[in-house]
Design a protein around this motif. Structure first.
Motif, PDB file in Angstrom:
ATOM      1  N   VAL A 116       5.697 -20.832  13.944  1.00  0.00           N
ATOM      2  CA  VAL A 116       6.707 -19.597  13.860  1.00  0.00           C
ATOM      3  C   VAL A 116       7.803 -19.770  13.430  1.00  0.00           C
ATOM      4  O   VAL A 116       8.733 -19.281  12.723  1.00  0.00           O
ATOM      5  N   ASN A 117       8.398 -20.779  13.778  1.00  0.00           N
ATOM      6  CA  ASN A 117       9.931 -21.211  13.667  1.00  0.00           C
ATOM      7  C   ASN A 117       9.931 -21.920  12.420  1.00  0.00           C
ATOM      8  O   ASN A 117      10.898 -21.663  11.509  1.00  0.00           O
ATOM      9  N   LYS A 118       8.832 -22.414  11.841  1.00  0.00           N
ATOM     10  CA  LYS A 118       8.810 -22.861  10.363  1.00  0.00           C
ATOM     11  C   LYS A 118       8.992 -21.439   9.427  1.00  0.00           C
ATOM     12  O   LYS A 118       9.545 -21.588   8.497  1.00  0.00           O
ATOM     13  N   ILE A 119       8.120 -20.660   9.756  1.00  0.00           N
ATOM     14  CA  ILE A 119       7.994 -19.491   8.911  1.00  0.00           C
ATOM     15  C   ILE A 119       9.351 -18.731   9.042  1.00  0.00           C
ATOM     16  O   ILE A 119       9.950 -18.210   8.099  1.00  0.00           O
ATOM     17  N   VAL A 157      13.684 -19.548  17.200  1.00  0.00           N
ATOM     18  CA  VAL A 157      13.575 -19.127  18.545  1.00  0.00           C
ATOM     19  C   VAL A 157      13.125 -20.169  19.514  1.00  0.00           C
ATOM     20  O   VAL A 157      12.548 -21.156  19.135  1.00  0.00           O
ATOM     21  N   VAL A 158      13.449 -20.004  20.714  1.00  0.00           N
ATOM     22  CA  VAL A 158      13.260 -20.946  21.812  1.00  0.00           C
ATOM     23  C   VAL A 158      11.804 -20.739  22.576  1.00  0.00           C
ATOM     24  O   VAL A 158      11.382 -21.512  23.231  1.00  0.00           O
ATOM     25  N   HIS A 190      11.109  -9.502  19.381  1.00  0.00           N
ATOM     26  CA  HIS A 190      11.582 -10.009  18.221  1.00  0.00           C
ATOM     27  C   HIS A 190      10.541  -9.331  16.974  1.00  0.00           C
ATOM     28  O   HIS A 190       9.186  -9.639  17.219  1.00  0.00           O
ATOM     29  N   PRO A 191      10.917  -8.058  16.228  1.00  0.00           N
ATOM     30  CA  PRO A 191       9.551  -7.674  15.734  1.00  0.00           C
ATOM     31  C   PRO A 191       9.245  -8.388  14.324  1.00  0.00           C
ATOM     32  O   PRO A 191       8.098  -8.607  14.202  1.00  0.00           O
ATOM     33  N   THR A 192      10.017  -9.473  13.891  1.00  0.00           N
ATOM     34  CA  THR A 192       9.657 -10.330  12.866  1.00  0.00           C
ATOM     35  C   THR A 192       8.706 -11.361  13.795  1.00  0.00           C
ATOM     36  O   THR A 192       7.552 -11.856  13.024  1.00  0.00           O
ATOM     37  N   ILE A 193       8.960 -11.904  14.980  1.00  0.00           N
ATOM     38  CA  ILE A 193       7.927 -12.615  15.698  1.00  0.00           C
ATOM     39  C   ILE A 193       6.725 -11.993  15.950  1.00  0.00           C
ATOM     40  O   ILE A 193       5.581 -12.561  15.669  1.00  0.00           O
ATOM     41  N   PHE A 194       6.560 -10.804  16.035  1.00  0.00           N
ATOM     42  CA  PHE A 194       5.259  -9.820  16.299  1.00  0.00           C
ATOM     43  C   PHE A 194       4.573 -10.105  15.119  1.00  0.00           C
ATOM     44  O   PHE A 194       3.344 -10.300  14.914  1.00  0.00           O
ATOM     45  N   PHE A 226      -4.910 -21.492  18.864  1.00  0.00           N
ATOM     46  CA  PHE A 226      -4.104 -22.035  18.079  1.00  0.00           C
ATOM     47  C   PHE A 226      -3.719 -23.684  18.467  1.00  0.00           C
ATOM     48  O   PHE A 226      -3.726 -24.520  17.526  1.00  0.00           O
ATOM     49  N   LYS A 227      -3.462 -24.019  19.557  1.00  0.00           N
ATOM     50  CA  LYS A 227      -3.229 -25.010  20.176  1.00  0.00           C
ATOM     51  C   LYS A 227      -4.217 -25.923  20.121  1.00  0.00           C
ATOM     52  O   LYS A 227      -4.194 -27.157  20.407  1.00  0.00           O
TER      53      LYS A 227
END
Length: 119
Positions: A7-10, A19-20, A26-30, A114-115
């Motif tokens: 997510v942080n890369k994107i 973000v941490v 956060h709408p972009t994270i969603f 994902f993990k």
């Protein structure tokens, strides 16, 4: 790579602050999480060495079989009937019934967190 790292890369690529945590509102994270999940599932549906397995399932006392949990795709390999998951149960689409008289050998393609994806 963790989901947070992805997510942080994107976020970096689209010019937003990293973000941490993925728990913040956060709408972009969603949007990123939804897109990653859709892409992951469409890629996994093809079936890979780490998410495809042959499984033998058996009917319960009602002659019904529960669908494997987290299955993206199910196919019968023991005979020519077309078996699909419907409402959490296996459905024999060839005979239009939820009832089975014996064991069924399936090829199951699973959704993987994902993990747990291999690097």
């Amino acid at each position: 790579m963790t989901l947070l790292q992805a997510v942080n890369k994107i976020l970096s690529l689209i010019g937003e602050s990293q973000v941490v945590s993925l728990e913040i509102q956060h709408p972009t994270i969603f949007s990123i999480l939804d897109a990653l999940e859709l892409y992951k599932q469409s890629t996994l549906e093809q079936g890979w060495w780490f998410n495809k397995q042959a499984v033998t399932v058996y009917p319960n006392t009602d002659n019904e079989i529960e669908a494997p949990i987290n299955a993206l795709f199910i196919s019968s390999v023991s005979d020519t009937r077309m078996v699909i998951a419907r409402d959490g149960m296996l459905f024999d689409a060839s005979n239009a019934t939820y009832k089975f008289t014996g064991k069924v050998l399936l090829d199951v393609v699973y959704n993987v967190d994902f993990k747990d994806l291999p690097l």
